[in-house]
Design a protein around this motif. Structure first.
Motif, PDB file in Angstrom:
ATOM      1  N   GLU A   8       0.851  -1.194   0.000  1.00  6.25           N
ATOM      2  CA  GLU A   8       0.000   0.000   0.000  1.00  6.25           C
ATOM      3  C   GLU A   8       0.879   1.234   0.000  1.00  6.25           C
ATOM      4  N   GLU A   9       1.348   1.609  -1.190  1.00 12.21           N
ATOM      5  CA  GLU A   9       2.331   2.683  -1.306  1.00 12.21           C
ATOM      6  C   GLU A   9       1.822   3.688  -2.345  1.00 12.21           C
ATOM      7  N   ALA A  10       1.596   4.911  -1.891  1.00  7.12           N
ATOM      8  CA  ALA A  10       0.902   5.905  -2.714  1.00  7.12           C
ATOM      9  C   ALA A  10       1.828   6.539  -3.745  1.00  7.12           C
ATOM     10  N   TRP A  11       1.226   6.944  -4.828  1.00  9.02           N
ATOM     11  CA  TRP A  11       1.924   7.539  -5.970  1.00  9.02           C
ATOM     12  C   TRP A  11       0.963   8.521  -6.634  1.00  9.02           C
ATOM     13  N   ASN A  12       1.529   9.490  -7.334  1.00 10.43           N
ATOM     14  CA  ASN A  12       0.708  10.411  -8.107  1.00 10.43           C
ATOM     15  C   ASN A  12       1.416  10.719  -9.414  1.00 10.43           C
ATOM     16  N   PHE A  13       0.692  11.278 -10.352  1.00 12.74           N
ATOM     17  CA  PHE A  13       1.297  11.679 -11.635  1.00 12.74           C
ATOM     18  C   PHE A  13       0.974  13.143 -11.877  1.00 12.74           C
ATOM     19  N   PRO A  14       1.784  13.818 -12.681  1.00 16.27           N
ATOM     20  CA  PRO A  14       1.670  15.280 -12.783  1.00 16.27           C
ATOM     21  C   PRO A  14       0.282  15.789 -13.147  1.00 16.27           C
ATOM     22  N   GLU A  15      -0.462  15.039 -13.950  1.00 15.39           N
ATOM     23  CA  GLU A  15      -1.785  15.497 -14.374  1.00 15.39           C
ATOM     24  C   GLU A  15      -2.886  15.145 -13.379  1.00 15.39           C
ATOM     25  N   GLY A  16      -2.544  14.433 -12.321  1.00 12.77           N
ATOM     26  CA  GLY A  16      -3.558  13.925 -11.410  1.00 12.77           C
ATOM     27  C   GLY A  16      -4.425  15.002 -10.789  1.00 12.77           C
ATOM     28  N   GLU A  17      -3.811  16.072 -10.300  1.00 14.68           N
ATOM     29  CA  GLU A  17      -4.587  17.121  -9.637  1.00 14.68           C
ATOM     30  C   GLU A  17      -5.554  17.788 -10.599  1.00 14.68           C
ATOM     31  N   SER A  18      -5.098  18.085 -11.812  1.00 14.34           N
ATOM     32  CA  SER A  18      -5.959  18.789 -12.773  1.00 14.34           C
ATOM     33  C   SER A  18      -7.125  17.923 -13.242  1.00 14.34           C
ATOM     34  N   LEU A  19      -6.990  16.607 -13.097  1.00 12.35           N
ATOM     35  CA  LEU A  19      -8.067  15.689 -13.482  1.00 12.35           C
ATOM     36  C   LEU A  19      -9.017  15.393 -12.325  1.00 12.35           C
ATOM     37  N   GLY A  20      -8.848  16.082 -11.208  1.00 17.99           N
ATOM     38  CA  GLY A  20      -9.765  15.914 -10.084  1.00 17.99           C
ATOM     39  C   GLY A  20      -9.261  14.999  -8.999  1.00 17.99           C
ATOM     40  N   GLY A  21      -8.003  14.586  -9.081  1.00 23.46           N
ATOM     41  CA  GLY A  21      -7.442  13.690  -8.083  1.00 23.46           C
ATOM     42  C   GLY A  21      -6.963  14.426  -6.848  1.00 23.46           C
ATOM     43  N   SER A  63       0.093   2.670  -6.028  1.00 25.66           N
ATOM     44  CA  SER A  63      -1.302   2.927  -6.388  1.00 25.66           C
ATOM     45  C   SER A  63      -1.573   4.418  -6.328  1.00 25.66           C
ATOM     46  N   LEU A  64      -2.484   4.870  -7.170  1.00 25.80           N
ATOM     47  CA  LEU A  64      -2.839   6.285  -7.221  1.00 25.80           C
ATOM     48  C   LEU A  64      -3.335   6.735  -5.855  1.00 25.80           C
ATOM     49  N   VAL A  65      -2.825   7.855  -5.393  1.00 25.80           N
ATOM     50  CA  VAL A  65      -3.133   8.351  -4.056  1.00 25.80           C
ATOM     51  C   VAL A  65      -4.647   8.539  -3.890  1.00 25.80           C
ATOM     52  N   SER A  66      -5.130   8.173  -2.719  1.00 29.39           N
ATOM     53  CA  SER A  66      -6.559   8.273  -2.391  1.00 29.39           C
ATOM     54  C   SER A  66      -7.012   9.742  -2.416  1.00 29.39           C
ATOM     55  N   ALA A  67      -8.254   9.989  -2.822  1.00 34.57           N
ATOM     56  CA  ALA A  67      -9.305   9.035  -3.086  1.00 34.57           C
ATOM     57  C   ALA A  67      -9.426   8.683  -4.561  1.00 34.57           C
ATOM     58  N   GLY A  68      -8.544   9.177  -5.394  1.00 39.16           N
ATOM     59  CA  GLY A  68      -8.530   8.816  -6.796  1.00 39.16           C
ATOM     60  C   GLY A  68      -9.878   9.014  -7.461  1.00 39.16           C
ATOM     61  N   PRO A  69     -10.264   8.102  -8.368  1.00 29.61           N
ATOM     62  CA  PRO A  69     -11.544   8.246  -9.073  1.00 29.61           C
ATOM     63  C   PRO A  69     -12.755   8.186  -8.144  1.00 29.61           C
ATOM     64  N   MET A 291       0.000  -9.273   6.030  1.00 28.32           N
ATOM     65  CA  MET A 291       1.050  -8.900   5.089  1.00 28.32           C
ATOM     66  C   MET A 291       1.640  -7.556   5.485  1.00 28.32           C
ATOM     67  N   PHE A 292       2.789  -7.261   4.900  1.00 29.90           N
ATOM     68  CA  PHE A 292       3.531  -6.040   5.212  1.00 29.90           C
ATOM     69  C   PHE A 292       3.154  -4.919   4.258  1.00 29.90           C
ATOM     70  N   SER A 293       3.063  -3.708   4.776  1.00 31.79           N
ATOM     71  CA  SER A 293       2.963  -2.502   3.953  1.00 31.79           C
ATOM     72  C   SER A 293       3.473  -1.323   4.773  1.00 31.79           C
ATOM     73  N   ILE A 294       3.703  -0.206   4.095  1.00 31.20           N
ATOM     74  CA  ILE A 294       4.268   0.967   4.750  1.00 31.20           C
ATOM     75  C   ILE A 294       3.283   2.129   4.771  1.00 31.20           C
ATOM     76  N   ASP A 295       2.661   2.451   3.641  1.00 32.15           N
ATOM     77  CA  ASP A 295       1.832   3.639   3.435  1.00 32.15           C
ATOM     78  C   ASP A 295       2.703   4.855   3.127  1.00 32.15           C
ATOM     79  N   HIS A 296       3.788   4.631   2.411  1.00 28.76           N
ATOM     80  CA  HIS A 296       4.669   5.704   1.972  1.00 28.76           C
ATOM     81  C   HIS A 296       3.987   6.501   0.862  1.00 28.76           C
ATOM     82  N   PRO A 297       4.150   7.829   0.788  1.00 31.97           N
ATOM     83  CA  PRO A 297       4.986   8.685   1.620  1.00 31.97           C
ATOM     84  C   PRO A 297       4.261   9.316   2.805  1.00 31.97           C
ATOM     85  N   PHE A 298       3.067   8.810   3.135  1.00 26.92           N
ATOM     86  CA  PHE A 298       2.363   9.323   4.307  1.00 26.92           C
ATOM     87  C   PHE A 298       3.005   8.809   5.595  1.00 26.92           C
TER      88      PHE A 298
END
Length: 368
Positions: A8-21, A63-69, A291-298
């Motif tokens: 469970e490791e968050a990620w974003n892409f440059p256009e994400g915010e402008s698309l409502g993410g 995975s795309l940072v919450s809450a995504g779509p 199972m193991f997860s981190i929740d990076h970068p939060f």
């Protein structure tokens, strides 16, 4: 422990915010969560990878940072965000598929379209090992909540089962109306401290008691944050789901919620690094469900890996649940406790071992 798999490791892409993410400035002021949160979400192959190497993390599922779509109430906008995110994540993962994989994002406005986009990610794109759904889907004016225990979502669950795609259920914020009614004046409790878990555990239990896992016996669901409070409450949950009182509950009559853990329902340690809580979870639902997860970068990677690790939790169960990790572009292998630096150091030919975890006579080796 070395060779850990983080899921469970968050990620974003440059256009994400402008698309409502996700809006990186909306959660906390800059510097409060790991420095520059926006930059950390965009980073994959620099500081993130360096910290993985320094802390024994071999592989991350991004995975795309919450809450995504799920936050986009307009169907067209949610589908556009999901498709763009999946294309971008596949490209990012395939730059280094031995270290990274992806969880597909989906709009859940239309279950058939969600199934179609999942199949596109699975069959036409590369690097995906599962799905992430950020709790309920916002619809209408943003206060309508779509939940996936409704029978109309069976077409989606059927696709996930057919493809062997585990579904990771992740929390998100409340709707504006619920936030106003429940959390106003106590906003500090609305998010990670309490609200996230309270909303998501209701949704997961709704899916289980609706009989979704009975209709789709090969389907696998994963939740983070040490089980969103469920392991601690599992006795009371099963005790109070009285069939005489609730005769119309659609879950199999010969099963209780506990029975699904370790075969169809799994938890991860993301963002919850208490050894005592982990021991409670193991005692209640079994090590095969953890199972193991981190929740990076939060969350901090070094903080996460200081928690108590076992080889099944840190690696083995992820390979069993997320089957795509073991072949194709990722090619992760099962490793022994010794290879993961558990149960003693891996000693090369000709080396001398001074005790269980020591190569040196003068200083204690540090287990990771």
């Amino acid at each position: 422990m070395l060779n850990k798999i983080a899921l469970e490791e968050a990620w974003n892409f440059p256009e994400g915010e402008s698309l409502g993410g996700f809006q990186s400035a909306s959660l906390a002021p800059k510097g409060v969560i790991g420095g520059d949160l926006g930059a950390n979400l965009l980073d994959v192959h620099s500081q993130r990878l360096q910290q993985m190497d320094e802390n024994g993390v071999e592989f991350m599922a991004l995975s795309l940072v919450s809450a995504g779509p799920q936050k986009v109430p307009n169907r067209e906008g949610a589908e556009k965000l999901a498709r763009a995110a999946n294309d971008a994540l596949s490209a990012e993962v395939m730059k280094d598929p031995k270290r990274f994989g992806g969880l597909a994002s989906l709009s859940m406005h239309d279950p058939s379209q969600a199934a179609q986009e999942l199949r596109r990610c699975w069959n036409d794109l590369h690097g995906f090992i599962g799905v992430i759904l950020n709790d309920y889907q916002s619809a209408g004016d943003g206060n309508t909540m779509l939940f996936y225990d409704d029978p109309s979502y069976d077409v989606f669950w059927a696709a996930a089962e057919d493809l062997g795609a585990p579904v990771y259920l992740h929390p998100r914020e409340a709707t504006p109306e619920i936030f106003e009614r429940m959390w106003k004046g106590r906003e500090h409790l609305a998010f990670s401290a309490l609200g996230y878990a309270n909303r998501l555990n209701m949704h997961l239990l709704g899916i289980i008691t609706a009989g979704v896992l009975d209709r789709f016996p090969k389907l696998k669901l994963v939740i983070g944050h040490m089980g969103e409070h469920i392991p601690y409450d599992l006795y009371r949950i099963d005790h109070k789901l009285n069939r005489a009182r609730f005769p119309n509950m659609r879950m199999r009559k010969d099963r209780i919620v506990r029975d699904y853990f370790g075969t169809q329902v799994f938890i991860t340690t993301s963002g919850h690094f208490s050894t005592n809580a982990l021991l409670c979870a193991i005692a209640e639902i079994g090590v095969d469900a953890c199972m193991f997860s981190i929740d990076h970068p939060f969350e901090s990677i070094p903080n996460a890996v200081n928690a108590r690790d076992l080889v099944k939790i840190g690696r083995g169960n992820a390979l069993r649940v997320f089957e795509r990790l073991g072949g194709g572009v990722h090619g992760l292998e099962v490793k022994t406790p010794r290879e993961c630096r558990v149960d003693g150091l891996k000693i090369e030919d000709g080396e001398v071992e001074f005790g269980l975890y020591n190569r040196s006579f003068e200083k204690r080796e540090v287990r990771r």
